[in-house]
Motif scaffolding. Structure first.
Motif, PDB file in Angstrom:
ATOM      1  N   TYR A 143      40.091  33.720  18.067  1.00 38.50           N
ATOM      2  CA  TYR A 143      39.873  33.447  19.484  1.00 38.50           C
ATOM      3  C   TYR A 143      40.698  32.218  19.850  1.00 38.50           C
ATOM      4  O   TYR A 143      40.840  31.305  19.049  1.00 38.50           O
ATOM      5  CB  TYR A 143      38.394  33.173  19.749  1.00 38.50           C
ATOM      6  N   ALA A 144      41.244  32.214  21.068  1.00 36.58           N
ATOM      7  CA  ALA A 144      42.092  31.095  21.480  1.00 36.58           C
ATOM      8  C   ALA A 144      41.749  30.659  22.890  1.00 36.58           C
ATOM      9  O   ALA A 144      41.205  31.434  23.682  1.00 36.58           O
ATOM     10  CB  ALA A 144      43.562  31.486  21.403  1.00 36.58           C
ATOM     11  N   SER A 145      42.102  29.417  23.197  1.00 38.93           N
ATOM     12  CA  SER A 145      41.861  28.876  24.528  1.00 38.93           C
ATOM     13  C   SER A 145      42.809  29.478  25.557  1.00 38.93           C
ATOM     14  O   SER A 145      42.504  29.505  26.741  1.00 38.93           O
ATOM     15  CB  SER A 145      42.015  27.360  24.501  1.00 38.93           C
ATOM     16  N   SER A 146      43.963  29.964  25.107  1.00 42.68           N
ATOM     17  CA  SER A 146      44.933  30.554  26.026  1.00 42.68           C
ATOM     18  C   SER A 146      45.950  31.362  25.228  1.00 42.68           C
ATOM     19  O   SER A 146      45.922  31.379  23.996  1.00 42.68           O
ATOM     20  CB  SER A 146      45.658  29.450  26.804  1.00 42.68           C
ATOM     21  N   THR A 147      46.838  32.010  25.929  1.00 41.14           N
ATOM     22  CA  THR A 147      47.947  32.728  25.286  1.00 41.14           C
ATOM     23  C   THR A 147      49.233  32.396  26.027  1.00 41.14           C
ATOM     24  O   THR A 147      49.212  31.976  27.188  1.00 41.14           O
ATOM     25  CB  THR A 147      47.749  34.257  25.310  1.00 41.14           C
ATOM     26  N   PHE A 199      49.629  22.781  29.018  1.00 39.00           N
ATOM     27  CA  PHE A 199      48.183  22.570  29.051  1.00 39.00           C
ATOM     28  C   PHE A 199      47.789  21.754  27.829  1.00 39.00           C
ATOM     29  O   PHE A 199      48.223  22.024  26.719  1.00 39.00           O
ATOM     30  CB  PHE A 199      47.413  23.895  29.032  1.00 39.00           C
ATOM     31  N   ALA A 200      46.944  20.765  28.038  1.00 36.82           N
ATOM     32  CA  ALA A 200      46.464  19.941  26.927  1.00 36.82           C
ATOM     33  C   ALA A 200      45.257  20.616  26.266  1.00 36.82           C
ATOM     34  O   ALA A 200      44.646  21.521  26.829  1.00 36.82           O
ATOM     35  CB  ALA A 200      46.071  18.560  27.438  1.00 36.82           C
ATOM     36  N   ASP A 201      44.943  20.172  25.071  1.00 32.21           N
ATOM     37  CA  ASP A 201      43.743  20.616  24.348  1.00 32.21           C
ATOM     38  C   ASP A 201      43.696  22.122  24.094  1.00 32.21           C
ATOM     39  O   ASP A 201      42.703  22.791  24.392  1.00 32.21           O
ATOM     40  CB  ASP A 201      42.464  20.184  25.089  1.00 32.21           C
ATOM     41  N   GLN A 202      44.747  22.664  23.557  1.00 30.63           N
ATOM     42  CA  GLN A 202      44.762  24.077  23.188  1.00 30.63           C
ATOM     43  C   GLN A 202      44.118  24.245  21.817  1.00 30.63           C
ATOM     44  O   GLN A 202      44.236  23.373  20.961  1.00 30.63           O
ATOM     45  CB  GLN A 202      46.189  24.610  23.151  1.00 30.63           C
ATOM     46  N   TRP A 203      43.423  25.354  21.594  1.00 31.90           N
ATOM     47  CA  TRP A 203      42.764  25.561  20.305  1.00 31.90           C
ATOM     48  C   TRP A 203      42.818  27.020  19.888  1.00 31.90           C
ATOM     49  O   TRP A 203      42.980  27.918  20.706  1.00 31.90           O
ATOM     50  CB  TRP A 203      41.311  25.067  20.337  1.00 31.90           C
ATOM     51  N   LEU A 204      42.700  27.210  18.584  1.00 32.32           N
ATOM     52  CA  LEU A 204      42.628  28.537  17.973  1.00 32.32           C
ATOM     53  C   LEU A 204      41.458  28.515  17.013  1.00 32.32           C
ATOM     54  O   LEU A 204      41.361  27.620  16.165  1.00 32.32           O
ATOM     55  CB  LEU A 204      43.925  28.847  17.216  1.00 32.32           C
ATOM     56  N   ASP A 205      40.549  29.488  17.134  1.00 33.04           N
ATOM     57  CA  ASP A 205      39.367  29.554  16.284  1.00 33.04           C
ATOM     58  C   ASP A 205      39.433  30.849  15.473  1.00 33.04           C
ATOM     59  O   ASP A 205      39.643  31.927  16.041  1.00 33.04           O
ATOM     60  CB  ASP A 205      38.103  29.537  17.137  1.00 33.04           C
ATOM     61  N   VAL A 206      39.280  30.751  14.153  1.00 38.50           N
ATOM     62  CA  VAL A 206      39.294  31.920  13.275  1.00 38.50           C
ATOM     63  C   VAL A 206      37.939  32.044  12.620  1.00 38.50           C
ATOM     64  O   VAL A 206      37.445  31.098  11.985  1.00 38.50           O
ATOM     65  CB  VAL A 206      40.406  31.800  12.197  1.00 38.50           C
ATOM     66  N   ASP A 207      37.298  33.207  12.740  1.00 36.36           N
ATOM     67  CA  ASP A 207      36.002  33.471  12.123  1.00 36.36           C
ATOM     68  C   ASP A 207      36.242  33.920  10.697  1.00 36.36           C
ATOM     69  O   ASP A 207      36.693  35.033  10.454  1.00 36.36           O
ATOM     70  CB  ASP A 207      35.261  34.552  12.912  1.00 36.36           C
ATOM     71  N   LEU A 208      35.933  33.045   9.722  1.00 39.39           N
ATOM     72  CA  LEU A 208      36.136  33.363   8.315  1.00 39.39           C
ATOM     73  C   LEU A 208      34.949  34.084   7.690  1.00 39.39           C
ATOM     74  O   LEU A 208      34.965  34.400   6.510  1.00 39.39           O
ATOM     75  CB  LEU A 208      36.460  32.089   7.534  1.00 39.39           C
ATOM     76  N   GLY A 209      33.923  34.342   8.492  1.00 39.29           N
ATOM     77  CA  GLY A 209      32.803  35.128   8.004  1.00 39.29           C
ATOM     78  C   GLY A 209      31.813  34.373   7.146  1.00 39.29           C
ATOM     79  O   GLY A 209      31.086  34.986   6.383  1.00 39.29           O
ATOM     80  N   GLY A 210      31.779  33.057   7.235  1.00 39.55           N
ATOM     81  CA  GLY A 210      30.849  32.273   6.442  1.00 39.55           C
ATOM     82  C   GLY A 210      29.423  32.426   6.928  1.00 39.55           C
ATOM     83  O   GLY A 210      29.164  32.815   8.072  1.00 39.55           O
TER      84      GLY A 210
END
Length: 88
Positions: free
Chosen positions: A47-51, A75-86
């Motif tokens: 999931y990401a804050s933008s593309t 844009f400031a503060d861009q992020w990428l979230d990866v669900d590793l399944g923990g």
């Protein structure tokens, strides 16, 4: 006296392990296949804050070298979230 004490302790330990349902066994592990690169994030949801154009978040975890996630420009503060399944 020490031999008797050791036997008593040994018997008590065995009984407590069997009563509590604790099993003492060896675990087997499998070796990792190191013939190809291995990534913990490959194929996991992202999931990401933008593309940026068509560079979506899942491109970061698809395992291909030709794709990537691109953050939106200016844009400031861009992020990428990866669900590793923990677990959690």
């Amino acid at each position: 006296m020490k031999k008797i004490l050791k036997k008593v302790i040994s018997i008590m330990l065995c009984l407590s392990l069997s009563i509590c349902g604790i099993s003492v066994s060896s675990n087997t592990t499998k070796a990792v296949d190191r013939s190809k690169p291995w990534l913990l994030s490959e194929g996991r949801p992202a999931y990401a804050s933008s593309t940026n154009g068509g560079d979506v978040a899942t491109f970061a975890t698809d395992g291909r070298l030709g794709t990537q996630w691109g953050a939106a420009a200016n844009f400031a503060d861009q992020w990428l979230d990866v669900d590793l399944g923990g677990k959690g």
